[in-house]
Design a protein around this motif. Structure first.
Motif, short mmCIF file in Angstrom:
data_model
loop_
_atom_site.label_atom_id
_atom_site.label_comp_id
_atom_site.label_asym_id
_atom_site.label_seq_id
_atom_site.Cartn_x
_atom_site.Cartn_y
_atom_site.Cartn_z
N HIS A 105 39.38 -26.24 -4.65
CA HIS A 105 40.62 -25.55 -4.94
C HIS A 105 41.61 -25.54 -3.83
CE1 HIS A 105 41.72 -21.01 -3.38
NE2 HIS A 105 40.21 -21.10 -4.15
N THR A 106 42.74 -24.31 -5.25
CA THR A 106 43.97 -25.66 -5.12
C THR A 106 44.24 -24.96 -3.05
OG1 THR A 106 44.64 -22.92 -4.96
CG2 THR A 106 44.74 -24.69 -6.82
N ALA A 107 43.94 -24.25 -2.27
CA ALA A 107 43.96 -24.23 -0.48
C ALA A 107 44.06 -25.23 -0.25
CB ALA A 107 42.55 -23.51 0.06
N VAL A 108 43.38 -26.89 -0.75
CA VAL A 108 42.97 -27.74 -0.01
C VAL A 108 42.95 -29.09 -0.82
CG1 VAL A 108 41.45 -27.16 1.52
CG2 VAL A 108 40.50 -28.16 -0.66
N THR A 109 43.28 -28.40 -2.19
CA THR A 109 43.62 -29.19 -3.06
C THR A 109 45.45 -30.01 -4.02
OG1 THR A 109 43.48 -28.24 -5.00
CG2 THR A 109 41.43 -29.46 -4.53
N HIS A 110 46.17 -28.42 -3.19
CA HIS A 110 47.28 -28.94 -2.91
C HIS A 110 48.59 -28.80 -2.05
CE1 HIS A 110 47.75 -26.50 -7.64
NE2 HIS A 110 46.45 -28.16 -7.47
N GLY A 111 47.57 -28.71 -0.83
CA GLY A 111 48.44 -28.79 0.65
C GLY A 111 48.85 -30.04 1.15
N SER A 135 45.82 -40.69 -2.96
CA SER A 135 47.55 -40.04 -2.42
C SER A 135 46.92 -38.44 -2.80
CB SER A 135 48.20 -40.01 -3.69
OG SER A 135 48.71 -41.85 -4.05
N ARG A 136 45.67 -38.04 -2.25
CA ARG A 136 45.35 -36.57 -1.97
C ARG A 136 45.36 -36.71 -0.35
NH1 ARG A 136 41.47 -38.43 -5.57
NH2 ARG A 136 41.78 -36.37 -7.69
N HIS A 137 46.56 -36.44 -0.03
CA HIS A 137 46.89 -37.32 1.06
C HIS A 137 47.26 -35.90 2.88
CE1 HIS A 137 48.82 -40.87 0.82
NE2 HIS A 137 48.84 -40.18 -0.03
N SER A 138 46.80 -34.12 2.00
CA SER A 138 46.51 -33.74 2.48
C SER A 138 44.60 -33.59 2.62
CB SER A 138 47.31 -32.14 2.38
OG SER A 138 46.42 -30.97 3.08
N PHE A 183 39.89 -36.82 8.55
CA PHE A 183 40.80 -37.50 9.45
C PHE A 183 40.16 -36.61 10.95
CE2 PHE A 183 42.75 -40.60 7.31
CZ PHE A 183 41.93 -41.59 7.24
N THR A 184 41.29 -35.35 10.24
CA THR A 184 40.87 -34.24 11.87
C THR A 184 39.47 -34.15 12.31
OG1 THR A 184 42.99 -34.06 11.81
CG2 THR A 184 41.93 -32.43 12.70
N GLN A 185 38.19 -33.89 10.90
CA GLN A 185 37.23 -33.46 11.42
C GLN A 185 35.92 -34.12 11.55
OE1 GLN A 185 37.13 -30.06 11.94
NE2 GLN A 185 39.01 -30.01 11.16
N ALA A 186 36.47 -35.66 11.43
CA ALA A 186 36.16 -36.77 12.20
C ALA A 186 36.06 -37.11 13.07
CB ALA A 186 36.13 -38.74 10.87
#
Length: 450
Positions: free
Chosen positions: A110-116, A221-224, A230-233
């Motif tokens: 979903h673009t909500a996370v893949t294009h962040g 390279s999916r840095h977002s 990382f934040t949820q971990a």
């Protein structure tokens, strides 16, 4: 298996039977799609291609006598918010719902996370919330099979397998397998009944799996997306009471910031990780944090601060004997230490020192492809700066050959940079040979180096 499909199969219903149940409950209240279309819609809901809207969402809950949350429909979490996963929540319940939504959106691309976009300010907020916020264990337990130590061991073993594949073949190789495993197996176990000791272990292994998926996203390279995992971990590590691993996650954030040319942010994150790891007494985490601190100083050109951090890192490294290191930090060895030190000296222009340490890091028997490519590329860079064009081209060719089969954007970026550095020497026979071998290995329009 997705909850929506699992509940239907547990009841022994076909999709046509479910469509009938929805129609029965909608009669006189709602106008639904025709039966054939409705069955196709059910299939799309169960596969995750689409989410049911109203009134279908409410009708599903009524038909199954389950809440939206129990059916995997997102509950109170807006699963299509573009900031999903970027915040550190004190609520463990919200964290698990967020992680489930994040994994789902990741799986369906979903673009909500893949294009962040990578959000450094969100990382700063997450660290502050972790350091000074209140953590609340408000996670309700579903009435499903209890979790045992065997389940924890299973997740630990699967994470170890995913980690091995990632290190050997790159982040893209099995990332989606790991995401599906997190979504279908690990997250439901977080909600299952379990004794207090098992609960802590469960959060611990889930944090490690989540952080690994973050690293896989970072490597591609999916840095977002990596930042979100990382934040949820970090929150899961806190729920497990494992502050050493939480500090390790912060160090991973520092590594990513350094790669993205944000040395100031990397320095702050590394110092936070180092301070916490010092308090909990896990030398290997302190070593990693100090190494990243040294590298941030080196990028900023502060040789004195870099040397001071390296000296502290060396002392910490020698305190962290392999037999006392946690399993999740077992990759720390002499070669990784030498790689970080060599990178610092290269940044500071100390080429002889950089060559010595990178030579130690470059092991021809190395089974981890990324390490091999990185060390060979850095050695080639050193040789080029020292005017050893033939040696640089030879090492560059070795690096390209070693990258075959790797699905690592980081490795590709190192090789792309190396090729650009060699282009001014295209008239040299050895560089032309390197170009020819590169084209033979990857094709004239190489996706690896172009």
């Amino acid at each position: 298996m997705r909850p929506l499909r699992q509940v239907r199969q547990e009841r022994g219903w076909s999709r046509a039977r479910l469509a009938h149940e929805l129609e029965r409950r909608a009669e006189g209240l709602h106008t639904l799609a025709k039966r054939v279309s409705l069955v196709r819609m059910i299939s799309a809901w169960e596969s995750g291609e689409r989410d049911p809207s109203e009134p279908y969402r409410s009708l599903l809950c009524a038909a199954y006598r389950r809440s939206a949350e129990e059916l995997g429909l997102g509950g109170e979490v807006n699963r299509y918010r573009s900031d999903i996963g970027l915040t550190y929540s004190p609520s463990l319940h919200e964290t698990v719902l967020t992680l489930r939504g994040l994994a789902h959106l990741d799986e369906i691309k979903h673009t909500a996370v893949t294009h962040g976009k990578y959000m450094p300010e969100a990382l700063n907020s997450a660290c502050l919330d972790w350091l000074f916020g209140d953590a609340v264990n408000d996670l309700p337990q579903l009435e499903i099979k209890s979790v045992t130590s065997h389940d924890v061991d299973e997740i630990r073993a699967m994470t170890r397998a995913f980690d091995g594949l990632d290190r050997s073949f790159g982040g893209e190789h099995c990332r989606m397998l790991a995401v599906r495993y997190l979504q279908d197996r690990a997250i439901p176990m977080l909600r299952a009944p379990k004794p207090a000791r098992i609960e802590r272990e469960m959060f611990d292994v889930a944090a490690i799996l989540c952080e690994l998926i973050g690293w896989m996203a970072y490597d591609t390279s999916r840095h977002s997306l990596a930042q979100r995992y990382f934040t949820q971990a970090l929150r899961l590590a806190e729920a497990a009471g494992n502050r050493a691993y939480a500090a390790y996650v912060i160090a991973s954030m520092a590594d990513q910031a350094l790669y993205l040319a944000r040395p100031g942010q990397a320095l702050r994150l590394a110092q936070v990780a180092g301070n916490i790891s010092n308090r909990v007494g896990v030398p290997v985490v302190t070593t990693e944090a100090l190494m990243l601190e040294a590298r941030a100083h080196a990028v900023q050109g502060d040789a004195q601060a870099c040397r001071a951090a390296l000296e502290r890192a060396e002392r910490s490294f020698h305190r962290g004997r392999p037999e006392i290191a946690p399993e999740w930090a077992s990759h720390w060895d002499d070669k990784l230490f030498a790689s970080h030190v060599g990178t610092c000296w290269l940044e500071l222009g100390e080429l002889n020192a950089a060559r010595t340490f990178m030579g130690t890091a470059w092991d021809r028997e190395e089974k981890q492809g990324r390490r091999y490519v990185y060390a060979a590329s850095q050695l080639a860079h050193v040789a080029l700066l020292q005017g050893e064009i033939e040696e640089a081209a030879s090492l560059a060719t070795t690096a390209v050959q070693s990258a075959r089969g790797l699905t690592s954007h980081r490795s590709k970026s190192h090789l792309t940079a190396l090729r650009k550095q060699l282009l001014p020497h295209a008239q040299v026979a050895y560089v032309r040979e390197f170009e020819q071998k590169t084209q033979a290995l990857e094709g004239r329009r190489s996706s690896l180096l172009q």
